[in-house]
Scaffold this motif. Structure first.
Motif, PDB file in Angstrom:
ATOM      1  N   ASN A   1     -11.878 -12.376  14.087  1.00  0.00           N
ATOM      2  CA  ASN A   1     -11.058 -12.285  15.310  1.00  0.00           C
ATOM      3  C   ASN A   1     -10.432 -13.602  15.760  1.00  0.00           C
ATOM      4  O   ASN A   1      -9.886 -13.677  16.850  1.00  0.00           O
ATOM      5  N   LEU A   2     -10.546 -14.627  14.944  1.00  0.00           N
ATOM      6  CA  LEU A   2      -9.899 -15.899  15.290  1.00  0.00           C
ATOM      7  C   LEU A   2      -8.640 -16.055  14.452  1.00  0.00           C
ATOM      8  O   LEU A   2      -8.649 -15.746  13.251  1.00  0.00           O
TER       9      LEU A   2
ATOM     10  N   TYR B   1     -28.099 -10.835   2.953  1.00  0.00           N
ATOM     11  CA  TYR B   1     -27.451 -11.833   3.816  1.00  0.00           C
ATOM     12  C   TYR B   1     -26.414 -11.211   4.763  1.00  0.00           C
ATOM     13  O   TYR B   1     -25.688 -11.930   5.433  1.00  0.00           O
ATOM     14  N   ASN B   2     -26.352  -9.901   4.792  1.00  0.00           N
ATOM     15  CA  ASN B   2     -25.343  -9.241   5.655  1.00  0.00           C
ATOM     16  C   ASN B   2     -23.944  -9.756   5.388  1.00  0.00           C
ATOM     17  O   ASN B   2     -23.199 -10.114   6.304  1.00  0.00           O
ATOM     18  N   LEU B   3     -23.588  -9.807   4.136  1.00  0.00           N
ATOM     19  CA  LEU B   3     -22.330 -10.438   3.754  1.00  0.00           C
ATOM     20  C   LEU B   3     -21.163  -9.457   3.700  1.00  0.00           C
ATOM     21  O   LEU B   3     -21.355  -8.262   3.435  1.00  0.00           O
ATOM     22  N   THR B   4     -20.001  -9.999   3.912  1.00  0.00           N
ATOM     23  CA  THR B   4     -18.777  -9.275   3.580  1.00  0.00           C
ATOM     24  C   THR B   4     -18.284  -9.907   2.284  1.00  0.00           C
ATOM     25  O   THR B   4     -18.167 -11.133   2.201  1.00  0.00           O
ATOM     26  N   ILE B   5     -18.050  -9.081   1.293  1.00  0.00           N
ATOM     27  CA  ILE B   5     -17.618  -9.641   0.002  1.00  0.00           C
ATOM     28  C   ILE B   5     -16.202  -9.160  -0.330  1.00  0.00           C
ATOM     29  O   ILE B   5     -15.916  -7.952  -0.238  1.00  0.00           O
ATOM     30  N   VAL B   6     -15.362 -10.097  -0.646  1.00  0.00           N
ATOM     31  CA  VAL B   6     -14.018  -9.740  -1.149  1.00  0.00           C
ATOM     32  C   VAL B   6     -13.971 -10.188  -2.602  1.00  0.00           C
ATOM     33  O   VAL B   6     -14.171 -11.366  -2.899  1.00  0.00           O
ATOM     34  N   TYR B   7     -13.736  -9.233  -3.475  1.00  0.00           N
ATOM     35  CA  TYR B   7     -13.889  -9.497  -4.904  1.00  0.00           C
ATOM     36  C   TYR B   7     -12.577  -9.152  -5.611  1.00  0.00           C
ATOM     37  O   TYR B   7     -12.056  -8.047  -5.475  1.00  0.00           O
ATOM     38  N   VAL B   8     -12.071 -10.102  -6.325  1.00  0.00           N
ATOM     39  CA  VAL B   8     -10.796  -9.899  -7.024  1.00  0.00           C
ATOM     40  C   VAL B   8     -11.059  -9.652  -8.508  1.00  0.00           C
ATOM     41  O   VAL B   8     -11.843 -10.368  -9.125  1.00  0.00           O
ATOM     42  N   THR B   9     -10.450  -8.618  -9.054  1.00  0.00           N
ATOM     43  CA  THR B   9     -10.612  -8.361 -10.498  1.00  0.00           C
ATOM     44  C   THR B   9      -9.465  -7.500 -11.029  1.00  0.00           C
ATOM     45  O   THR B   9      -8.702  -6.923 -10.252  1.00  0.00           O
ATOM     46  N   HIS B  10      -9.355  -7.445 -12.344  1.00  0.00           N
ATOM     47  CA  HIS B  10      -8.417  -6.484 -12.934  1.00  0.00           C
ATOM     48  C   HIS B  10      -9.199  -5.350 -13.592  1.00  0.00           C
ATOM     49  O   HIS B  10      -8.633  -4.434 -14.158  1.00  0.00           O
TER      50      HIS B  10
ATOM     51  N   SER C   1     -13.068  -4.567  11.258  1.00  0.00           N
ATOM     52  CA  SER C   1     -12.560  -5.516  10.264  1.00  0.00           C
ATOM     53  C   SER C   1     -12.941  -6.954  10.617  1.00  0.00           C
ATOM     54  O   SER C   1     -12.972  -7.332  11.775  1.00  0.00           O
ATOM     55  N   ILE C   2     -13.266  -7.714   9.592  1.00  0.00           N
ATOM     56  CA  ILE C   2     -13.649  -9.125   9.769  1.00  0.00           C
ATOM     57  C   ILE C   2     -12.497 -10.046   9.353  1.00  0.00           C
ATOM     58  O   ILE C   2     -12.393 -11.177   9.808  1.00  0.00           O
ATOM     59  N   ILE C   3     -11.622  -9.514   8.475  1.00  0.00           N
ATOM     60  CA  ILE C   3     -10.441 -10.296   8.033  1.00  0.00           C
ATOM     61  C   ILE C   3      -9.199  -9.419   8.211  1.00  0.00           C
ATOM     62  O   ILE C   3      -9.215  -8.232   7.852  1.00  0.00           O
ATOM     63  N   LYS C   4      -8.168 -10.038   8.775  1.00  0.00           N
ATOM     64  CA  LYS C   4      -6.899  -9.283   8.917  1.00  0.00           C
ATOM     65  C   LYS C   4      -5.753 -10.131   8.387  1.00  0.00           C
ATOM     66  O   LYS C   4      -5.613 -11.296   8.786  1.00  0.00           O
ATOM     67  N   LEU C   5      -4.986  -9.573   7.496  1.00  0.00           N
ATOM     68  CA  LEU C   5      -3.760 -10.244   7.045  1.00  0.00           C
ATOM     69  C   LEU C   5      -2.587  -9.443   7.589  1.00  0.00           C
ATOM     70  O   LEU C   5      -2.489  -8.240   7.327  1.00  0.00           O
ATOM     71  N   ILE C   6      -1.738 -10.101   8.358  1.00  0.00           N
ATOM     72  CA  ILE C   6      -0.658  -9.370   9.018  1.00  0.00           C
ATOM     73  C   ILE C   6       0.698  -9.902   8.533  1.00  0.00           C
ATOM     74  O   ILE C   6       1.010 -11.081   8.678  1.00  0.00           O
TER      75      ILE C   6
ATOM     76  N   ASP D   1       4.451  -9.842  -0.563  1.00  0.00           N
ATOM     77  CA  ASP D   1       5.645  -9.366   0.119  1.00  0.00           C
ATOM     78  C   ASP D   1       5.249  -8.543   1.356  1.00  0.00           C
ATOM     79  O   ASP D   1       4.887  -7.377   1.245  1.00  0.00           O
ATOM     80  N   ASN D   2       5.277  -9.216   2.501  1.00  0.00           N
ATOM     81  CA  ASN D   2       4.992  -8.521   3.768  1.00  0.00           C
ATOM     82  C   ASN D   2       3.701  -7.706   3.713  1.00  0.00           C
ATOM     83  O   ASN D   2       3.675  -6.534   4.068  1.00  0.00           O
ATOM     84  N   LEU D   3       2.660  -8.327   3.285  1.00  0.00           N
ATOM     85  CA  LEU D   3       1.405  -7.617   3.017  1.00  0.00           C
ATOM     86  C   LEU D   3       0.535  -7.509   4.280  1.00  0.00           C
ATOM     87  O   LEU D   3       0.395  -8.461   5.031  1.00  0.00           O
ATOM     88  N   ASN D   4       0.005  -6.312   4.493  1.00  0.00           N
ATOM     89  CA  ASN D   4      -0.935  -6.092   5.600  1.00  0.00           C
ATOM     90  C   ASN D   4      -2.250  -5.601   5.012  1.00  0.00           C
ATOM     91  O   ASN D   4      -2.270  -4.656   4.223  1.00  0.00           O
ATOM     92  N   LEU D   5      -3.321  -6.252   5.402  1.00  0.00           N
ATOM     93  CA  LEU D   5      -4.615  -5.882   4.807  1.00  0.00           C
ATOM     94  C   LEU D   5      -5.740  -6.154   5.800  1.00  0.00           C
ATOM     95  O   LEU D   5      -5.751  -7.180   6.480  1.00  0.00           O
ATOM     96  N   GLU D   6      -6.667  -5.200   5.885  1.00  0.00           N
ATOM     97  CA  GLU D   6      -7.855  -5.425   6.727  1.00  0.00           C
ATOM     98  C   GLU D   6      -9.102  -5.267   5.863  1.00  0.00           C
ATOM     99  O   GLU D   6      -9.203  -4.336   5.070  1.00  0.00           O
ATOM    100  N   ILE D   7     -10.025  -6.200   6.017  1.00  0.00           N
ATOM    101  CA  ILE D   7     -11.266  -6.151   5.234  1.00  0.00           C
ATOM    102  C   ILE D   7     -12.407  -5.796   6.192  1.00  0.00           C
ATOM    103  O   ILE D   7     -12.585  -6.470   7.215  1.00  0.00           O
ATOM    104  N   GLU D   8     -13.136  -4.781   5.830  1.00  0.00           N
ATOM    105  CA  GLU D   8     -14.220  -4.341   6.726  1.00  0.00           C
ATOM    106  C   GLU D   8     -15.456  -5.211   6.603  1.00  0.00           C
ATOM    107  O   GLU D   8     -15.803  -5.668   5.512  1.00  0.00           O
TER     108      GLU D   8
END
Lengths: 527, 238
Positions: B64-65, B186-195, B2-7, B20-27
């Protein structure tokens, strides 16, 4: 919710750098008269001098100003609709002409209408003089302040989504739409218009002074400048400050939410009514307004100025010529500082939710000019601050204190329309606070910055209320010169001076519009 | 990895709790779609990752920071090595396409900036639009410029907040293909928000379904399609 990028050191630094002088140079003098009034040795005497007559005078002033505010707001609704919502040709020409009375000093119109009354009626009959003064005051103030109401209400009308009106029209008549949808939607602006005009009218000094109509501001001026009864003048001032601030604070939410004086509609589609009835009505009412508020007063000034030849007009030119440079320079300096303070107050209020400076400017704006002048005299007239009091600096401080709120409001409305993502996109790119302000925020609100500069310039240029109290001896600025000379001048000379002030103002406005027109057009972008 | 962690992230707007107390890891190097209805808290997640808002509770790690903790930003938005495509694109209307892209390029001389901007724009076939203003471009072209502007800073992570919502199906498809190709390039990690779940099913490596500030389900497109969660079933039926 905390927006992260708003907490940078640079952003706090700028706010502090601007807030401190505002607090020390502008707000402190007002707090000073509060302290002097209540804790001065003459407080019991001053309190004893407040009698029934004074309260009646206050009530009279409130009543007259209330009538002015009602009439002006009604005119604002009717002409605002005609100007902003009917599908008329030459809209911009009408807009410009209708707004002229707002941009010229109130006493110019007072001179013009007094000239008309002299021509038509026997002004010297004492009963009529009093009656005329009452009606004259209402007439002149309504003429001056209606354009402000038109601007406030017109801006609100332009900000209503076309779809809201169209869906109402599909369900009911035009009358239903107008009274049940349109008017309720612009209610905050109607109330803003009423409250602001009431405050403006009750604070205005030059028209009642010129017409010889005794109101609260003239009474304060008399106590302060003629009887040197400073303590009573200050106590009376506090009463008026109290009323104005209460009025403003009670409607603060509405006034801060009202779209008044917004520049452009940012691509929003405005519903225009093209039915023959509405268009013809609009042409008639707008033409009547232009004739009544601009054409007749200006024509009468021209007639009075030249009825005995050109000698009086030439005399007026020679009298006023030395004052033009000073007046323009001081107004330019005053407006530049006001726009800067207004921008900072607006940015921090709208983006960073720091409302303190905006609130201070609002209160200063609400304080009647003559009273603000008294506050400045009491604060600066001492050996320590005499270098400011005896220089042009005191006039600049007066202008900035009185008119910075106009810039704050105008620029604030423009910042409000700017999506926050515009600045956030730069934050993501690690662009510093000052570069963001310089390259993103300022260019996007540039039309509002220029417009507020022009409006501030006009207010500073025509200011009499504060200037007449604080102008240093030997200062030659236009409104003071005109006002002091016209007390003992012939009608022709007075009219000539008023006409010259009018012409100079119009010339300067045209010049400023010409200079800024292209820039405003270039930066008036849609998001 | 994971590159992003929300704890344990919680976040409020005034009285309303949006997360509300959300935990999420983005690969890393994956396209992760955050799917949810309006007001579900998905844009808030992106803004918290970007550092545009500070969480009221919890911690956020990026590469990791420790980037944000409760009520405090530790790594400033500009230092998180990410690009953000806003829902309204946020192209600066008073700047040309060239100026929009060059704006964030630092420590380069004029010719290097020019080379960089032209290089990126050529990827999107927009070299002919260098001196145009955003309003002179089509909707699709504006999306490309917004993506190019974000890529110019060579981010490791690209955050996209429903940027294609206003496009027609054809243009949308074209840009989605671009997104997949730039992710590889570009070896990117993409986080995409949609409905739009169909959009998510088309290109997502991972999908996170969120409702009322809570994660309902996460997994691949196939796993989401076969989810037994009532909300997920209801949401993707539409």
């Amino acid at each position: 919710m905390i927006i992260s990028h708003n907490k940078s050191i640079s952003s706090n630094l700028l706010y502090t750098i601007v807030l401190l002088p505002v607090l020390l140079l502008l707000v402190l003098p007002v707090l000073n008269i509060v302290v002097l009034t209540f804790f001065g040795t003459n407080f019991p005497e001053s309190i004893a001098s407040i009698n029934r007559d004074l309260f009646l005078l206050l009530l009279k002033s409130l009543a007259v100003s209330g009538i002015v505010a009602l009439i002006s707001t009604f005119i604002g609704i009717v002409l605002g609709f005609s100007l902003y919502k009917s599908d008329i040709k030459y809209r911009n020409v009408f807009r410009l002409l209708i707004l002229i009375p707002l941009f010229i000093s109130p006493y110019i119109l007072a001179v013009a209408w007094k000239d008309i009354s002299v021509l038509i009626f026997d002004y010297n009959t004492s009963i009529f003089e009093k009656t005329y003064s009452f009606f004259g005051m209402i007439l002149v103030h309504s003429t001056i302040y209606s354009p402000l109401s038109i601007l406030i209400i017109g801006s609100a009308l332009s900000n209503i989504s076309k779809q809201m009106e169209e869906s109402a029209l599909l369900m009911g008549s035009f009358k239903d739409m107008f009274f049940k949808i349109l008017l309720p939607l612009i209610r905050p602006s109607i109330i803003t218009s009423f409250v602001l005009i009431l405050i403006f009218s009750i604070s205005e000094f030059s028209v009642p002074a010129f017409l010889g109509f005794r109101v609260f501001t003239t009474e304060i001026f008399t106590q302060f400048s003629a009887f040197y009864n400073h303590n009573l003048a200050m106590l009376q001032s506090l009463l008026l400050i109290f009323i104005c601030v209460i009025l403003l604070v009670s409607e603060r939410k509405r006034i801060s939410d009202s779209v008044f004086l917004s520049i452009g509609t940012r691509g929003r589609e405005v519903k225009l009514y093209s039915s023959k009835k509405i268009v013809v009505f609009s042409y008639i009412i707008l033409s009547f307004a232009v004739v009544f508020t601009v054409f007749i007063p200006v024509s009468i000034l021209v007639y009075q100025s030249f009825k005995t030849g050109t000698s009086k007009f030439m005399e007026a030119i020679f009298l006023l010529l030395p004052t033009i440079g000073n007046s323009v320079l001081l107004a330019v300096i005053g407006s530049i500082i006001s726009v800067f303070i207004g921008f900072v107050a607006a940015y921090y209020s709208e983006i960073l939710n720091k409302k303190l400076m905006n609130m201070m400017l609002l209160v200063l704006f609400a304080i009647p000019s003559t009273i603000f002048g008294i506050a400045l005299i009491k604060f600066y007239n001492n050996s320590l601050l005499n270098f400011i009091y005896s220089s042009f600096g005191i006039l600049i401080i007066g202008y900035v204190g009185k008119y910075s709120f106009i810039s704050a409001k105008l620029i604030g409305n423009s910042i409000k329309q700017m999506p926050k993502s515009m600045e956030e996109a730069a934050v993501i790119q690690w662009i510093g606070f000052f570069k963001r302000i310089q390259k993103i925020v300022i260019p996007l609100v540039l039309p509002a910055i220029f417009a507020s500069f022009i409006i501030n310039f006009l207010f500073c240029f025509g200011d009499l209320g504060t200037s007449i109290m604080v102008y240093p001896p030997g200062t030659e600025i236009m409104p003071i010169k005109v006002f002091t000379i016209m007390a003992n001048a012939t009608e022709s000379l007075t009219s000539s001076m008023a006409l010259i002030v009018f012409l100079v103002t119009i010339l300067l406005v045209s010049l400023l519009f010409f200079i800024f027109k292209k820039i405003i057009a270039k930066y008036n972008v849609n998001y | 990895m994971s590159i992003i962690k929300l704890i344990n992230i919680s976040h409020w707007y005034s009285e309303n709790r949006v997360l509300d107390n959300l935990n999420l890891e983005i690969e890393k190097n994956k396209i992760t779609y955050i799917l949810g209805s309006s007001g579900s808290g998905k844009t808030t997640i992106l803004r918290l990752i970007a550092g545009l808002e500070v969480p009221d509770k919890g911690e956020i790690y990026i590469q990791n920071l420790k980037a944000s903790v409760a009520n405090k930003i530790i790594v400033a938005p500009g230092k998180r090595q990410l690009g953000y495509i806003f829902q309204d694109l946020a192209l600066w209307p008073h700047l040309t396409v060239y100026e929009n892209i060059a704006f964030g390029l630092k420590n380069m001389n004029k010719s290097e900036v020019e080379g960089e901007v032209k290089g990126i724009l050529s990827l999107f076939g927009l070299n002919g639009s260098l001196q145009k203003f955003p309003h002179q471009l089509s909707g699709g072209q504006q999306q490309m410029v917004a993506i190019a502007r974000a890529l110019a800073l060579k981010p490791k992570i690209l955050l996209m907040d429903e940027p294609l919502a206003s496009l027609d199906v054809k243009s949308k498809r074209k840009i989605l293909d671009y997104i997949v190709s730039i992710k590889e390039k570009y070896n990117l990690t993409i986080v995409y928000v949609t409905h739009d779940h169909l959009e998510a099913f088309a290109i997502a490596d991972n999908i996170v379904v969120i409702n009322e500030g809570k994660i309902q389900e996460s997994g691949t497109a196939v796993e989401i399609k076969n989810s037994t969660n009532d909300f997920v079933k209801y949401f993707i039926e539409w």
